[in-house]
Write an enzyme that holds these catalytic residues in place. Structure first.
Site: not given
Ligand code: TRP
Length: 338
Positions: A114, A201, A204
């Site tokens: 991230k 994966k 969102k």
């Protein structure tokens, strides 16, 4: 039946929940609430560890809670609440921060991934994300934490903090102060992959909205996204072929959504081409989402009912959280107020 084991889990309100959130997480909670004492929260404090829009956050926090219920979480069987409404989460996080070595945090895989995306805008909150998650879990003396594969390392951290940093150091009588939780990683469907890349994966935060089907997508949108889903050029569909991640993912989705076991799906689709398969998957997806969507619409029509559910959940959760917080504070020598 007395429920002896406790479960805690949560999802971030960072955008529309998708099939991965439902099949990988929420669907399991719905099962677990029958047999376990279940706490589920909307982790809004985690959602501000990266840049956020206040209006969107508050809207998504409520939407996410409503979707938990629309997916089958039952306020009579479980406690559904908003993380930030229980201040013990932030408080325990601070106490744990002071006992967690910095180098444990720097090696967290998700932090590394991230923070790369954040460029030079990495907040301390992003580094601290896993400690807040540990606080979420440890406050409830959770026995089991149903999470996706990608959260395993975070669970390990929560266990290490509880065991090595709190219990081993501060327990005076040999009784643990915090319960050491176990992850519950459900294999089948625990990891729904992106529709545009079977190796990643469903997420969102993927900028490509065609990569995921959200729980509120209309039938037309579902159909369009499945039409565009990545496929391969083999004839006949099969599970578990390493070279065919998309086939495995879409077949797995079909099996779960249609309620047919893998064996019969494998047989049904063994000779099928994509052109024949995709409409079947589309149909199964639309009809599984339909009841969730109508329940959601009903809930959103009556905001006071939703508020009531969340306030009940908060009260139930608060009793447990406050008592754990007091236990930790007193073990650490923090003076409690009378
Ligand atoms: N990090 C989790 C995820 O992204 C969300 C989360 C926050 C969570 N706190 C939690 C999950 C506590 C389980 C238990 O999926």
């Amino acid at each position: 039946m007395t429920k002896t084991q406790r479960v805690l889990s949560g999802v971030q309100p960072t955008g529309a929940l998708h099939l991965g959130n439902w099949l990988g997480a929420i669907r399991n909670w719905v099962e677990l609430q029958q047999t376990h004492e279940t706490f589920v929260c909307v982790v809004d404090l985690h959602a501000i560890t990266v840049k956020h829009d206040p209006k969107v956050l508050s809207k998504n926090t409520l939407n996410t809670a409503a979707l938990y219920i629309a997916c089958g979480m039952d306020p009579h069987k479980s406690s559904i609440f908003i993380q930030s409404q229980i201040s013990a989460h932030s408080e325990l996080c601070w106490l744990l921060n002071c006992l967690t070595p910095l180098n444990w945090m720097e090696r967290m895989i998700q932090f590394k991934e991230k923070s790369l995306k954040q460029g030079d805008n990495v907040s301390i909150g992003l580094l601290d994300y896993p400690v807040l998650m540990a606080a979420d879990i440890l406050l409830y003396d959770a026995d089991l934490v149903p999470v996706g594969e990608d959260q395993k390392q975070h669970l390990e951290l929560a266990r290490d903090i509880a065991h090595q940093r709190i219990n081993a150091r501060f327990s005076l009588d040999g009784n643990p102060i915090l319960k050491v939780p176990k992850p519950l990683i459900l294999k089948d469907g625990a990891k729904v992959m992106s529709l545009s890349d079977g190796l990643n994966k469903m997420s969102k935060s993927d900028p490509n909205t065609n990569s995921r089907i959200t729980l509120l997508d209309t039938p037309e949108v579902v159909s369009k996204k499945i039409k565009r889903a990545k496929t391969d050029s083999h004839i006949g569909l099969q599970f578990d072929n390493k070279n065919r991640p998309e086939a495995n993912n879409l077949l797995t989705l079909y099996s779960i959504l249609s309620g047919k076991d893998r064996e019969s799906v494998a047989k049904e689709c063994a000779e099928m081409g994509w052109g024949k398969f995709k409409p079947l998957l589309t149909e199964a997806t639309i009809s599984s989402l339909q009841p969730i969507q109508s329940k959601y619409v009903e809930l959103m029509k009556d905001p006071t009912e939703l508020e009531k559910i969340l306030s009940k959940g908060r009260k139930e959760a608060e009793v447990v959280a406050e008592s754990t917080l007091r236990r930790v504070k007193s073990a650490l020598g923090i003076k409690l107020r009378n």
